[in-house]
Design an enzyme around this catalytic site. Structure first.
Site, PDB file in Angstrom:
ATOM      1  N   LYS A  27       0.905  -1.103  -0.074  1.00  0.00           N
ATOM      2  CA  LYS A  27       0.153   0.068   0.034  1.00  0.00           C
ATOM      3  C   LYS A  27       0.975   1.149  -0.021  1.00  0.00           C
ATOM      4  CE  LYS A  27      -3.898  -0.133   2.470  1.00  0.00           C
ATOM      5  NZ  LYS A  27      -5.014  -0.047   3.459  1.00  0.00           N
ATOM      6  N   LYS A  85      -6.689  -5.305  -5.290  1.00  0.00           N
ATOM      7  CA  LYS A  85      -7.444  -4.646  -4.374  1.00  0.00           C
ATOM      8  C   LYS A  85      -7.927  -3.433  -5.096  1.00  0.00           C
ATOM      9  CE  LYS A  85      -6.971  -4.004  -0.101  1.00  0.00           C
ATOM     10  NZ  LYS A  85      -6.033  -3.643   1.168  1.00  0.00           N
TER      11      LYS A  85
END
Length: 236
Positions: A27, A85
């Site tokens: 991330k 994601k």
């Protein structure tokens, strides 16, 4: 319950791995809730992660631009991510969300049928004009995804539970399972809140702040001892 921990670089990834996280989720916090990191960072973290341990990559809090999002998903996939994601930030309707996710699924599965596609909505969608979080399981199902997820879009200290009651979260989990998919929940979740997620049948819990020094997702760093504590709660 499976634990997903979100490092932003290789050093943090090693801490998450040594702490026992099940999924290493690449991330980039400065770019948002599901901020996308760079392809080379995903590749480095995939190489650092032991075989058999899965790597996830967030590809952003995305706009309603299916072509752009699909290319980002493909980039994360070929960089080595097992889970892709997608934060449905700029999709304003069920149809727009399905349009984005269907194309992402097509691109990701073209590279590898075993790759896992995650449709992520936001518990605080009302703050950003996003898709109702309770519609996300249907979006994921109709787009051919593998996981339906909720996170929080605005990182202001409020948690998943500030925006949705445990009853609504349970409804989300049950609907996701009814469609034959896995359910993931995240959103500034504190370690003491994890047992509630286990109780409602959540499959995957995602954390960053709870695994960071000072509980700070932006300024803090992931520490293996904090990860170990969370793992213990998830596996109890």
């Amino acid at each position: 319950m499976i634990l997903l921990v979100s490092p932003k670089d290789v050093a943090e990834a090693y801490e998450a791995i040594e702490g026992g996280a099940d999924i290493i989720d690449v991330k980039n916090p400065p770019e948002g809730s599901l901020g996308a990191n760079f392809p080379w960072v995903i590749k480095e973290i995939r190489e650092a992660t032991p075989e058999g341990r899965l790597v996830s990559a967030a590809i952003g809090d995305v706009p309603y631009k299916p072509g752009t999002v699909t290319l980002a998903a493909l980039g994360a996939t070929v960089s080595g991510a097992d889970y892709i994601k997608v934060g449905l930030y700029g999709t304003r309707s069920y149809q727009e969300a399905v349009d984005v996710m269907k194309n992402v699924t097509k691109a990701v599965k073209y590279v590898g049928e075993d790759k896992i596609v995650v449709a992520a909505g936001y518990a605080d969608a009302y703050r950003i004009g996003g898709v109702d979080p309770l519609v996300i399981p249907k979006v994921a199902r109709d787009a051919g995804c593998d996981v339906a997820m909720l996170d929080t879009a605005v990182k202001d200290g409020k948690t998943l539970f500030d925006h949705m009651s445990i009853e609504l979260l349970k409804e989300f989990v049950e609907e996701t399972h009814k469609y034959g998919m896995k359910c993931a929940l995240a959103g500034s979740i504190k370690i003491e809140e994890i047992p509630m997620l286990k109780e409602i049948g959540c499959d995957i819990v995602g954390v960053r702040g709870a695994a960071c020094t000072k509980g700070d997702r932006n300024e803090g760093r992931i520490q293996k001892d904090l990860v170990k504590e969370i793992v213990k709660v998830c596996k109890e």
